[in-house]
Design a protein around this motif. Sequence first.
Motif, PDB file in Angstrom:
ATOM      1  N   SER A  47      38.631  37.962  41.516  1.00 45.39           N
ATOM      2  CA  SER A  47      37.944  38.033  40.232  1.00 45.39           C
ATOM      3  C   SER A  47      39.173  37.705  39.335  1.00 45.39           C
ATOM      4  O   SER A  47      40.371  38.066  39.404  1.00 45.39           O
ATOM      5  CB  SER A  47      37.550  39.625  40.002  1.00 45.39           C
ATOM      6  OG  SER A  47      37.460  39.988  38.633  1.00 45.39           O
ATOM      7  N   ASP A  98      36.286  32.005  38.856  1.00 47.61           N
ATOM      8  CA  ASP A  98      36.241  33.417  38.757  1.00 47.61           C
ATOM      9  C   ASP A  98      35.252  33.906  39.838  1.00 47.61           C
ATOM     10  O   ASP A  98      34.035  33.535  39.744  1.00 47.61           O
ATOM     11  CB  ASP A  98      35.776  34.060  37.500  1.00 47.61           C
ATOM     12  CG  ASP A  98      35.620  35.449  37.322  1.00 47.61           C
ATOM     13  OD1 ASP A  98      35.941  36.175  38.263  1.00 47.61           O
ATOM     14  OD2 ASP A  98      35.052  35.893  36.443  1.00 47.61           O
ATOM     15  N   GLU A 108      34.398  36.724  40.526  1.00 44.52           N
ATOM     16  CA  GLU A 108      33.559  38.134  39.977  1.00 44.52           C
ATOM     17  C   GLU A 108      33.309  39.244  40.916  1.00 44.52           C
ATOM     18  O   GLU A 108      32.322  40.107  41.029  1.00 44.52           O
ATOM     19  CB  GLU A 108      32.145  37.693  39.465  1.00 44.52           C
ATOM     20  CG  GLU A 108      32.346  36.644  38.377  1.00 44.52           C
ATOM     21  CD  GLU A 108      30.911  35.744  38.236  1.00 44.52           C
ATOM     22  OE1 GLU A 108      29.861  36.434  38.836  1.00 44.52           O
ATOM     23  OE2 GLU A 108      30.699  35.262  37.163  1.00 44.52           O
ATOM     24  N   THR A 134      28.955  34.428  45.036  1.00 49.76           N
ATOM     25  CA  THR A 134      29.601  33.493  44.041  1.00 49.76           C
ATOM     26  C   THR A 134      30.568  32.852  44.621  1.00 49.76           C
ATOM     27  O   THR A 134      30.766  31.601  44.419  1.00 49.76           O
ATOM     28  CB  THR A 134      29.973  34.061  43.028  1.00 49.76           C
ATOM     29  OG1 THR A 134      29.128  35.200  42.318  1.00 49.76           O
ATOM     30  CG2 THR A 134      30.647  33.342  41.825  1.00 49.76           C
TER      31      THR A 134
END
Length: 331
Positions: A35, A64, A66, A71
């Motif tokens: 992150s 990023d 996250e 992701t």
Amino acid sequence: MKNTKLIAAALLASTLIPQAAMAQDPIRLAFLAASSQNGYNDATWQGVQAAAAAAGNVEVEVFDGEFNAATQYAQVEDIIAGGRFDGIIVAPNDTVGIATALEEATGAGLLVASVLFPIGPDLTVMTPQVAGLTTTVASNPVTGAAAQAEKVVEFCADKDPCNVVVMIGQLQFPFDNLRNDTFVSVLSKHANIKIVATGEGNYSPDASLTAFQDIIQANPQIDAVLSNADQHLLGVEIALDDAGMPIEPIFLIGGGLNQITVDKIKEGVFDATLSGYPYSEGFFAAEALIAAAKGETVENWIDPATKASNPAIVDKAWLDANPDFTAEWEG
């Protein structure tokens, strides 16, 4: 004859100029943060940038994750498809699930380094478990978690019972499960120690505050808090203050060694923390990939703890003896 020599020289120059231009192309590295909003990851990113600047002709970019495994997996696939990068440095959200994507990356010719944790099914194996992975820059998580738990054992030696709260990041993460299992394994060997609750702090003071408020309602007598992350202790501190519970008698040990925690240990608010090396992890990982991109041989496991001057567990006694010490990240 003169014309023949001129033509030959021109032909030679026409072949050498493109090769020289290719040799000057920058090395491009992607840093996949768990992150980018996380302080530890930000310090790792700073280390990556510093290594790139020191080497020269290296371009770096941060992604990023996250705190989301899906992701991050998609980011690896996009990097493979895009063809813009020579290497990937990843702070993994899912150390097992992302292995397949990284195998595809190394198969496509990308250099890959993992920081903070190894990639693969066994988090205690620091050498590469993914075919083609260049290096892992991390300390063994079991060794660190066991050292933390042993400090709690020392504190609890004269207390019976000694009520302990464990604050962990997220139990869905394999590495947090391993740390938690290690905590339990060490503490359960001592009959006087009782783990009264386990809270998930999600590496956030706010989430830790909420979790610990619920815990102290059901467990008003707490002797020690054992956490894998310094951020959790910040939430714990606020919850104790709000509840009117004195902090000083409670043994508080975190993980990560950020500057906020260093200051609080000096003040006597927190007691100790497990050392973390986020800046060094980023620097050594980028340095290794840059060297590998130039055809140099690099170590397949770099333990930042072996290159540090501070001990694994930092407490007030050590900080008092080393007043000029500065942590690698703010927190």
